[in-house]
Design an enzyme around this catalytic site. Structure first.
Site, PDB file in Angstrom:
ATOM      1  N   ASN A 157       0.945  -1.162   0.100  1.00 12.72           N
ATOM      2  CA  ASN A 157       0.124   0.021   0.060  1.00 12.72           C
ATOM      3  C   ASN A 157       0.854   1.405  -0.004  1.00 12.72           C
ATOM      4  OD1 ASN A 157       0.925  -0.610   2.523  1.00 12.72           O
ATOM      5  ND2 ASN A 157      -1.039   0.476   3.761  1.00 12.72           N
ATOM      6  N   GLY A 233       1.773  -6.119   7.666  1.00  9.80           N
ATOM      7  CA  GLY A 233       0.614  -6.539   6.586  1.00  9.80           C
ATOM      8  C   GLY A 233      -0.326  -7.219   7.033  1.00  9.80           C
ATOM      9  N   SER A 234      -0.950  -8.443   6.819  1.00 16.09           N
ATOM     10  CA  SER A 234      -2.342  -8.702   7.373  1.00 16.09           C
ATOM     11  C   SER A 234      -2.112  -9.606   8.711  1.00 16.09           C
ATOM     12  CB  SER A 234      -3.085  -9.675   6.263  1.00 16.09           C
ATOM     13  OG  SER A 234      -2.421 -10.774   6.237  1.00 16.09           O
ATOM     14  N   THR A 237      -1.508 -13.368   7.663  1.00 16.52           N
ATOM     15  CA  THR A 237       0.146 -13.626   7.442  1.00 16.52           C
ATOM     16  C   THR A 237       1.009 -13.520   8.674  1.00 16.52           C
ATOM     17  OG1 THR A 237      -0.397 -12.671   5.434  1.00 16.52           O
ATOM     18  CG2 THR A 237       1.864 -12.930   5.879  1.00 16.52           C
ATOM     19  N   ALA A 238       0.417 -12.561   9.726  1.00 17.44           N
ATOM     20  CA  ALA A 238       1.238 -12.666  10.861  1.00 17.44           C
ATOM     21  C   ALA A 238       1.187 -13.658  11.462  1.00 17.44           C
ATOM     22  CB  ALA A 238       0.851 -11.130  11.558  1.00 17.44           C
ATOM     23  N   GLU A 255       3.080  -5.156  12.439  1.00 18.80           N
ATOM     24  CA  GLU A 255       2.191  -4.136  12.193  1.00 18.80           C
ATOM     25  C   GLU A 255       1.210  -4.603  11.455  1.00 18.80           C
ATOM     26  OE1 GLU A 255      -0.016  -1.339  11.655  1.00 18.80           O
ATOM     27  OE2 GLU A 255       1.574  -0.737  10.077  1.00 18.80           O
ATOM     28  N   CYS A 289      -3.357   1.240   6.402  1.00 21.31           N
ATOM     29  CA  CYS A 289      -3.978   0.736   7.928  1.00 21.31           C
ATOM     30  C   CYS A 289      -4.348   1.837   8.777  1.00 21.31           C
ATOM     31  CB  CYS A 289      -2.663  -0.074   8.189  1.00 21.31           C
ATOM     32  SG  CYS A 289      -1.278   1.063   8.909  1.00 21.31           S
ATOM     33  N   GLU A 470       7.039   0.735  16.976  1.00 24.03           N
ATOM     34  CA  GLU A 470       8.191   1.268  16.299  1.00 24.03           C
ATOM     35  C   GLU A 470       8.141   3.001  16.421  1.00 24.03           C
ATOM     36  OE1 GLU A 470       6.589  -0.102  12.620  1.00 24.03           O
ATOM     37  OE2 GLU A 470       8.354  -1.693  12.553  1.00 24.03           O
TER      38      GLU A 470
END
Length: 489
Positions: A157, A233-234, A237-238, A255, A289, A470
């Site tokens: 994105n 990302g999503s 996936t995490a 994140e 996000c 972060e």
């Protein structure tokens, strides 16, 4: 004819150990505003990741032994080089991602430059701790050292913006990196690689391996010699990353998604609130996000808000991203556009009202963009809280507006999702602003504004929106290992 066609395509190569390396197989990458293939991206896997990790390991002793000042100067040089080519980077980002040229010029690329400058500066100002125990004749102090090879996985994105948000602190702290950008948006990462040598980044400090999450990402996450993974990302996936990295006890910074509420009380300044909330809903096609996708409006101003909000949303121009007057570009892919449209259809099936946008208003596109993945800013009202449109991250130009009565009720409803990344609160009552901000389950709360960022401060989410933070101090802590030393004298 087929040959001529392939000649015109941009073909990317992995960047390993300071050199561009061809790959044995490639994936097609599309221009979202035309629907045509315009670039071929390496389909890397275990071998390529192995080579990149080796290069990063070899470069680590020299890079980690440089002083923070030496690394700082190199980061600043890289920032200058990207800034010098800002227009070329912006054009590439817009073409590759579908975002408007205006957004790429004013947000993506300047922020990528700032990421390097910011960490080039912050790295010079960290201090370690020291405590004394006079009665024991002891003094304790801490020291911090880089960890090793960092695996960095960034999304499609905000491609260069989010990649540099990881690379900058990782190398500023003295780590070397293997980065894997999204296979859908790899061009600006490849362009950045072309500047590394000129900036004075030694070979192997920054390696970029292109490819899919399933192949290249998986190989990176499973590599025993990559002790930390930073991923944006999503949530799905995490979960996979967490499972795959668990046997190696890796350090993770994740994140993830958001389902961010805007809470608008009846004393909000609508002249500020409405344009900002339209922007927080539809900026970058809603593919951020931090975008607002649930708008809670106090009942007293609900109908006025809705009328003015829809009128403002309709003014946003959807069209060719390279046209500077476009406000909304193309969505990332055909599949993603279909997914976003499905949410709008579901809302309609559930009895919600679509007030503008998808299916309601005509979408006029220039001849060259007829096959692009475009969608108008879409506003849905009267959606039930339990609807998937109010629970799941849509990640497109779609926002839901609902009414509420009391402060107590809206806090409960705003917190009633699995995510907790960002929230906005609009009110002229300073006491209420603080009260509500404290009770929202959200890593970031903006009041009477949106997306005002100070990179010194912790960034990240609660609940399913992620793990870790972060920012100046937080990134430093993530990318370094702390040691406590006790001296008896």
């Amino acid at each position: 004819a087929a040959m001529a066609h392939t000649k015109a395509l941009l073909v990317l190569e992995n960047f390993i150990g300071g050199k561009f390396v061809p790959c044995s197989s490639y994936i097609d990458s599309y221009n979202p505003s035309t629907g045509d293939v315009y670039c071929r991206v390496p389909d890397s896997g275990k071998e390529e990741v192995e080579a990149a990790v080796k290069a990063a390991k070899d470069a680590f002793p020299i890079w980690s032994s440089k002083s923070p000042l030496e690394r700082s100067q190199i980061l600043n040089k890289l920032a200058d080089l990207i800034e010098h080519d800002l227009e070329a980077f912006a054009q590439a980002e817009s073409k590759d991602q579908g975002k408007t040229i205006t957004f790429a010029r004013t947000v993506d690329i300047p922020r990528a430059v700032h990421n390097f400058r910011f960490f080039a500066s912050s790295i010079l100002h960290h201090v370690t701790e020291c405590t004394e125990m006079p009665a024991m004749g002891c003094v304790h102090y801490t020291s911090r050292a880089p960890v090793g090879v960092a695996g960095l996985i960034s999304p499609w994105n905000l491609p260069l913006y989010l990649l540099t948000w990881k690379i900058a602190p990782a190398i500023a702290c003295g780590n070397t990196v293997v980065a894997k950008p999204s296979e859908m948006t790899s061009v600006t990462a490849w362009m950045m690689c072309q500047l590394l040598e000129k900036a004075g980044v030694p070979p192997g400090v920054v390696n970029v391996v292109f490819g899919t999450g399933a192949k290249a990402g998986e190989a990176l996450v499973c590599h025993p010699e990559v002790p930390l993974i930073s991923f944006t990302g999503s949530t799905l996936t995490a979960q996979r990353i967490t499972e795959r990295s668990a046997p190696h006890c890796k350090r993770l910074s994740l994140e993830l998604g958001g389902k961010n509420p805007a809470i608008i009380f009846d004393d909000a300044d609508l002249s500020q609130c409405i344009p900002t909330t339209v922007r927080s809903s539809f900026a970058n096609q809603g593919e951020i996000c931090l975008c607002t996708s649930r708008i809670f409006v106090q009942r007293g101003i609900y109908s006025e808000f809705l009328k003015r909000f829809v009128a403002e949303a309709k003014k946003w121009k959807t069209g060719n991203p390279s046209d500077p007057t476009s406000d909304v570009g193309a969505l990332i892919s055909k599949e993603h556009l279909e997914k976003v449209r499905t949410y709008v259809k579901k809302a309609q099936a559930e009895g919600a009202r679509v007030l503008c946008g998808e299916g309601m208003d005509p979408l006029a596109l220039p001849p060259g963009n007829q096959k692009g993945y475009f969608m108008l800013p879409t506003v849905i009202a009267e959606v039930k809280d339990e609807s998937c449109c109010m629970q799941e991250e849509i990640f497109g130009p779609v926002t839901c507006v609902v009414a509420f009565d009391t402060e107590e009720e809206v806090i409960r409803r705003a917190n009633g999702v699995k995510y907790g990344l960002a929230a906005t609160v609009w009110s002229g009552n300073v006491g209420r602003v603080h009260r509500v901000a404290h009770r929202l389950q959200s890593g970031l709360v903006w009041t009477n504004c949106w997306l005002v960022r100070d990179l010194n401060l912790p960034f990240g989410g609660m609940k399913a929106s992620g793990i870790g933070r972060e920012g100046a101090k937080d990134s430093y802590e993530f990318f370094t290992e702390v040691k406590t030393i006790t001296i008896k004298h």
